[in-house]
Write a protein that holds these residues in place. Structure first.
Motif, PDB file in Angstrom:
ATOM      1  N   VAL A  58     -26.088 -91.707 -18.743  1.00  0.00           N
ATOM      2  CA  VAL A  58     -26.041 -90.393 -18.088  1.00  0.00           C
ATOM      3  C   VAL A  58     -25.183 -89.409 -18.887  1.00  0.00           C
ATOM      4  O   VAL A  58     -25.559 -88.246 -19.078  1.00  0.00           O
ATOM      5  N   SER A  59     -24.062 -89.862 -19.387  1.00  0.00           N
ATOM      6  CA  SER A  59     -23.119 -88.955 -20.048  1.00  0.00           C
ATOM      7  C   SER A  59     -23.625 -88.441 -21.397  1.00  0.00           C
ATOM      8  O   SER A  59     -23.085 -87.467 -21.918  1.00  0.00           O
ATOM      9  N   LYS A  60     -24.646 -89.076 -21.937  1.00  0.00           N
ATOM     10  CA  LYS A  60     -25.166 -88.665 -23.237  1.00  0.00           C
ATOM     11  C   LYS A  60     -26.418 -87.810 -23.133  1.00  0.00           C
ATOM     12  O   LYS A  60     -27.043 -87.490 -24.141  1.00  0.00           O
ATOM     13  N   ASN A  61     -26.788 -87.478 -21.930  1.00  0.00           N
ATOM     14  CA  ASN A  61     -28.007 -86.709 -21.709  1.00  0.00           C
ATOM     15  C   ASN A  61     -27.734 -85.482 -20.843  1.00  0.00           C
ATOM     16  O   ASN A  61     -26.705 -85.401 -20.171  1.00  0.00           O
ATOM     17  N   TYR A  62     -28.652 -84.542 -20.873  1.00  0.00           N
ATOM     18  CA  TYR A  62     -28.669 -83.485 -19.875  1.00  0.00           C
ATOM     19  C   TYR A  62     -29.315 -84.100 -18.634  1.00  0.00           C
ATOM     20  O   TYR A  62     -30.444 -84.607 -18.692  1.00  0.00           O
ATOM     21  N   MET A  63     -28.608 -84.046 -17.527  1.00  0.00           N
ATOM     22  CA  MET A  63     -29.129 -84.592 -16.276  1.00  0.00           C
ATOM     23  C   MET A  63     -29.379 -83.441 -15.308  1.00  0.00           C
ATOM     24  O   MET A  63     -28.502 -82.585 -15.119  1.00  0.00           O
ATOM     25  N   ILE A  64     -30.535 -83.449 -14.713  1.00  0.00           N
ATOM     26  CA  ILE A  64     -31.029 -82.282 -13.979  1.00  0.00           C
ATOM     27  C   ILE A  64     -31.455 -82.677 -12.570  1.00  0.00           C
ATOM     28  O   ILE A  64     -32.086 -83.718 -12.376  1.00  0.00           O
ATOM     29  N   TRP A  65     -31.143 -81.835 -11.607  1.00  0.00           N
ATOM     30  CA  TRP A  65     -31.681 -81.962 -10.252  1.00  0.00           C
ATOM     31  C   TRP A  65     -32.755 -80.891 -10.059  1.00  0.00           C
ATOM     32  O   TRP A  65     -32.526 -79.714 -10.377  1.00  0.00           O
ATOM     33  N   VAL A  66     -33.886 -81.332  -9.546  1.00  0.00           N
ATOM     34  CA  VAL A  66     -35.013 -80.456  -9.240  1.00  0.00           C
ATOM     35  C   VAL A  66     -35.437 -80.751  -7.810  1.00  0.00           C
ATOM     36  O   VAL A  66     -35.442 -81.909  -7.392  1.00  0.00           O
ATOM     37  N   ARG A  67     -35.793 -79.744  -7.053  1.00  0.00           N
ATOM     38  CA  ARG A  67     -36.250 -79.975  -5.692  1.00  0.00           C
ATOM     39  C   ARG A  67     -37.613 -79.345  -5.475  1.00  0.00           C
ATOM     40  O   ARG A  67     -38.061 -78.491  -6.244  1.00  0.00           O
ATOM     41  N   GLN A  68     -38.235 -79.784  -4.397  1.00  0.00           N
ATOM     42  CA  GLN A  68     -39.572 -79.293  -4.058  1.00  0.00           C
ATOM     43  C   GLN A  68     -39.679 -79.192  -2.556  1.00  0.00           C
ATOM     44  O   GLN A  68     -39.696 -80.210  -1.864  1.00  0.00           O
ATOM     45  N   ALA A  69     -39.724 -77.978  -2.057  1.00  0.00           N
ATOM     46  CA  ALA A  69     -39.931 -77.766  -0.624  1.00  0.00           C
ATOM     47  C   ALA A  69     -41.339 -78.211  -0.250  1.00  0.00           C
ATOM     48  O   ALA A  69     -42.231 -78.255  -1.115  1.00  0.00           O
ATOM     49  N   PRO A  70     -41.555 -78.534   1.007  1.00  0.00           N
ATOM     50  CA  PRO A  70     -42.881 -78.999   1.440  1.00  0.00           C
ATOM     51  C   PRO A  70     -43.996 -78.046   1.026  1.00  0.00           C
ATOM     52  O   PRO A  70     -43.905 -76.843   1.287  1.00  0.00           O
ATOM     53  N   SER A  71     -44.979 -78.590   0.320  1.00  0.00           N
ATOM     54  CA  SER A  71     -46.154 -77.832  -0.136  1.00  0.00           C
ATOM     55  C   SER A  71     -45.808 -76.672  -1.068  1.00  0.00           C
ATOM     56  O   SER A  71     -46.588 -75.721  -1.189  1.00  0.00           O
ATOM     57  N   LYS A  72     -44.673 -76.744  -1.713  1.00  0.00           N
ATOM     58  CA  LYS A  72     -44.269 -75.697  -2.643  1.00  0.00           C
ATOM     59  C   LYS A  72     -44.118 -76.273  -4.045  1.00  0.00           C
ATOM     60  O   LYS A  72     -44.295 -77.466  -4.272  1.00  0.00           O
ATOM     61  N   GLY A  73     -43.769 -75.410  -4.985  1.00  0.00           N
ATOM     62  CA  GLY A  73     -43.615 -75.821  -6.369  1.00  0.00           C
ATOM     63  C   GLY A  73     -42.244 -76.389  -6.678  1.00  0.00           C
ATOM     64  O   GLY A  73     -41.380 -76.501  -5.811  1.00  0.00           O
ATOM     65  N   LEU A  74     -42.075 -76.750  -7.936  1.00  0.00           N
ATOM     66  CA  LEU A  74     -40.802 -77.293  -8.396  1.00  0.00           C
ATOM     67  C   LEU A  74     -39.776 -76.175  -8.521  1.00  0.00           C
ATOM     68  O   LEU A  74     -40.076 -75.077  -8.997  1.00  0.00           O
ATOM     69  N   GLU A  75     -38.552 -76.481  -8.107  1.00  0.00           N
ATOM     70  CA  GLU A  75     -37.455 -75.523  -8.196  1.00  0.00           C
ATOM     71  C   GLU A  75     -36.251 -76.209  -8.831  1.00  0.00           C
ATOM     72  O   GLU A  75     -35.764 -77.231  -8.321  1.00  0.00           O
TER      73      GLU A  75
END
Lengths: 106, 117
Positions: B29-46
């Motif tokens: 984990v410490s050697k990478n860019y770690m990203i959180w992405v979410r998706q609301a119901p029936s919506k796109g990636l955020e």
């Protein structure tokens, strides 16, 4: 803030080429990635650095990026290609996603 | 095998807090860019947040000041502390790995967060 715009939907017949666009100001100056997401599944990276394919992604998938538009093309479209497709780029330290294009294979 | 296991989602009332975890195997984990992405119901990636390999943390405007990203190097785990949750935070939360500009090539399965009274 930076925005990426994708058409919400695209329909193609089996065997045809599906061409999806992603627009953003001077997008050609950034690297664009593309992801495929099928219902109930996590996204999968299919193109990075505008045109490179990760291992395991068929040559049918290709990408380009110039000016204000990045393009994802799928040649010989198959029913299994039905999915949502998202473009993505970095703007400074922010990740930007396009709104996604729903590909329907009729 | 490279894998990200996401957990911590659930049903929470508005104003409450949750802590999501993303346990990595096959990558550091410490050697990478770690990203959180979410998706609301029936919506796109955020996009939600990123923690860089240089320990820089960045947030989407919609969560800045309420969410906090961190990592536990000893456990090879990424966390997302979510406070003051709102109904609009409802969705599936994914964690992903990127080494820019190589794209997010590893994704976790996602955990569902439901904010509702």
């Amino acid at each position: 803030s930076y925005e990426l715009t994708q058409p919400p939907s695209l329909s193609v017949s089996p065997g045809q080429t599906a061409t999806m666009t992603c627009s953003g100001t001077n997008l050609g100056d950034k690297y664009t990635s593309w992801y495929r997401q099928k219902p109930g599944q996590s996204p999968v990276l299919i193109i990075y650095q505008d045109f490179r394919r990760p291992a395991g992604i068929p040559e049918r998938f290709s990408g380009s990026n110039s000016g204000n538009t990045a393009t994802l093309s799928i040649s010989g479209t198959q029913a299994t290609d039905e999915a949502d497709y998202y473009c993505q780029a970095w703007d400074s330290n922010n990740v930007i996603f396009g709104g996604g294009t729903k590909l329907t294979v009729l | 095998e490279v894998q990200l296991m996401v957990s911590g989602g659930g049903l929470i009332q508005p104003g409450g807090s949750l802590r999501l975890s993303c346990v990595a195997s096959g990558l550091t984990v410490s050697k990478n860019y770690m990203i959180w992405v979410r998706q609301a119901p029936s919506k796109g990636l955020e996009w939600v947040s990123v923690l860089t390999s240089e320990s820089g943390s960045y947030y989407a405007d919609s969560v800045r000041g309420r969410f906090s990203i961190s990592r536990d190097n000893s456990m090879n785990t990424l966390h997302l502390q979510m406070n003051s949750l709102r109904v609009e935070d409802t969705g599936v939360y994914y964690c992903a790995r990127e080494n820019p500009p190589h794209g997010m090539d590893v994704w976790g399965r996602g955990t569902t967060v439901t904010v509702s009274s």
